[in-house]
Design an enzyme around this catalytic site. Structure first.
Site, short mmCIF file in Angstrom:
data_model
loop_
_atom_site.label_atom_id
_atom_site.label_comp_id
_atom_site.label_asym_id
_atom_site.label_seq_id
_atom_site.Cartn_x
_atom_site.Cartn_y
_atom_site.Cartn_z
N TYR A 195 0.84 -1.21 0.00
CA TYR A 195 0.00 0.00 0.00
C TYR A 195 0.87 1.27 0.00
CZ TYR A 195 -3.76 3.15 1.59
OH TYR A 195 -4.69 4.17 1.70
N LYS A 205 1.05 4.26 -2.80
CA LYS A 205 0.67 5.64 -2.47
C LYS A 205 1.84 6.61 -2.63
CE LYS A 205 -3.62 4.80 -1.74
NZ LYS A 205 -4.66 5.41 -2.56
P1 NAD Z 1 -13.29 2.20 0.74
O1 NAD Z 1 -12.81 0.79 0.76
O2 NAD Z 1 -14.39 2.61 1.66
O3 NAD Z 1 -13.71 2.62 -0.75
C1 NAD Z 1 -12.93 2.29 -1.86
C2 NAD Z 1 -13.84 2.04 -3.05
O4 NAD Z 1 -13.03 1.66 -4.18
C3 NAD Z 1 -14.83 0.88 -2.78
O5 NAD Z 1 -16.14 1.28 -3.13
C4 NAD Z 1 -14.30 -0.22 -3.68
O6 NAD Z 1 -15.28 -1.14 -4.14
C5 NAD Z 1 -13.69 0.58 -4.83
N1 NAD Z 1 -12.72 -0.23 -5.60
C6 NAD Z 1 -11.83 -1.12 -5.12
N2 NAD Z 1 -11.16 -1.68 -6.13
C7 NAD Z 1 -11.64 -1.15 -7.28
C8 NAD Z 1 -11.35 -1.36 -8.66
N3 NAD Z 1 -10.41 -2.23 -9.04
N4 NAD Z 1 -12.05 -0.65 -9.57
C9 NAD Z 1 -13.01 0.23 -9.19
N5 NAD Z 1 -13.32 0.46 -7.90
C10 NAD Z 1 -12.64 -0.23 -6.95
O7 NAD Z 1 -11.99 3.09 0.98
P2 NAD Z 1 -11.84 4.63 1.42
O8 NAD Z 1 -11.36 4.64 2.82
O9 NAD Z 1 -13.03 5.43 1.03
O10 NAD Z 1 -10.58 5.03 0.52
C11 NAD Z 1 -10.69 5.80 -0.67
C12 NAD Z 1 -9.29 6.22 -1.10
O11 NAD Z 1 -8.68 6.99 -0.06
C13 NAD Z 1 -8.35 5.03 -1.34
O12 NAD Z 1 -7.50 5.31 -2.43
C14 NAD Z 1 -7.55 4.96 -0.05
O13 NAD Z 1 -6.32 4.36 -0.25
C15 NAD Z 1 -7.44 6.44 0.28
N6 NAD Z 1 -7.15 6.68 1.69
C16 NAD Z 1 -8.03 6.32 2.67
C17 NAD Z 1 -7.71 6.56 4.00
C18 NAD Z 1 -8.64 6.21 5.11
O14 NAD Z 1 -8.28 6.44 6.28
N7 NAD Z 1 -9.82 5.69 4.87
C19 NAD Z 1 -6.48 7.16 4.32
C20 NAD Z 1 -5.62 7.50 3.30
C21 NAD Z 1 -5.95 7.28 1.97
#
Ligand code: NAD
Length: 244
Positions: free
Chosen positions: A152, A156
């Protein structure tokens, strides 16, 4: 009317960004990996209630061909692509010494290659328009690393390099590209952490709370707005003061 595509937007941060951009007046192209992600889910209704157009597109953003078809379909339906938010992402955590090769490759493919795929195809549309905004979801794991997240954090960190490269390649065409690096935001992704992990994380955060998805969406909205017209190649950390 301007159009925004948000990948992985059936739930979590992506859904919050889609709703915020709808409130800002964009027509919205939602994307997720399967129809099932949109079942028992009112994101489309909430967006349409803002008085904008909204369609959902099922595509696996790790697939080059799926992304080509997705961008083509959105361009045909809406006529332009003004904002691309590369949000889709997954975690498959584990200590490096025990991480299987396919687990490493999967996370790189979904989180990192997807940014290449979508930026290439949507960027081509934006180049013809001579305008566009691309916003990538990085993470504090990409800035500082995180034990148990070799795959991951690699994906990132790569997104930061890709953001700067896109800014340099497309800047002369009126296209900006920036990244946001969220800290710990309350979503299904972070709900998976153990109580012990959650406690340790809160101790490191100056504001002593998790972030809310709307707090990411607000910064993305700014980066998509006219106010950010001279901001490109930047990474904005949104972490409540995780590391200073
Ligand atoms: P989440 O798991 O709630 O949502 C991610 C979405 O992406 C899901 O709906 C999933 O089905 C979709 N997805 C996964 N693989 C896919 C693919 N191959 N094609 C199309 N869609 C796909 O995650 P989140 O927490 O909302 O994270 C969103 C973004 O923010 C991500 O890139 C994550 O790495 C980043 N992020 C999140 C956090 C956190 O604390 N939640 C922190 C830093 C970065």
């Amino acid at each position: 009317m301007a159009t925004a595509i948000i990948t992985g937007s059936a739930r979590g941060i992506g859904a919050a960004i889609a709703l915020r951009l709808a409130k800002d007046g964009y027509d919205i192209a939602l994307n997720d990996i399967s129809e099932g992600m949109f079942e028992n889910n009112d994101i489309m209704d909430k967006i349409k209630a803002e008085g904008v157009q909204c369609e959902k597109y099922i595509a696996d953003v790790s697939s080059h061909a799926d992304c080509e078809n997705l961008v083509k379909a959105v361009k045909e339906r809406f006529g332009s692509i003004d904002v691309l938010v590369n949000n889709a992402g997954i975690t498959r955590d584990g200590l490096m010494m025990r991480m299987a090769e396919d687990v490493y490759d999967l996370v790189i493919s979904v989180n990192q290659k997807s940014v290449f795929n979508m930026t290439k195809f949507a960027g081509a549309v934006m180049m013809k328009q001579k305008s566009g905004r691309i916003i990538n979801l990085s993470s504090v794991a990409g800035l500082y690393g995180n034990a148990g997240q070799m795959n991951y954090s690699a994906s990132k960190a790569a997104i930061i390099g890709m953001t700067k490269t896109t800014a340099k390649e497309l800047g002369s065409r009126g296209i900006t590209c920036n990244a946001v690096a969220p800290g710990f935001i309350q979503t299904p992704m972070t709900d998976k952490l153990t109580e012990e992990q959650k406690k340790a994380i809160l101790n490191m955060i100056a504001m002593k709370r998790y972030g809310q998805v709307e707090e990411i969406a607000g910064v993305v909205s700014f980066l998509a707005s006219k106010d950010a017209s001279y901001v490109t190649g930047q990474v904005i950390e949104i972490s409540g003061g995780l590391s200073m």
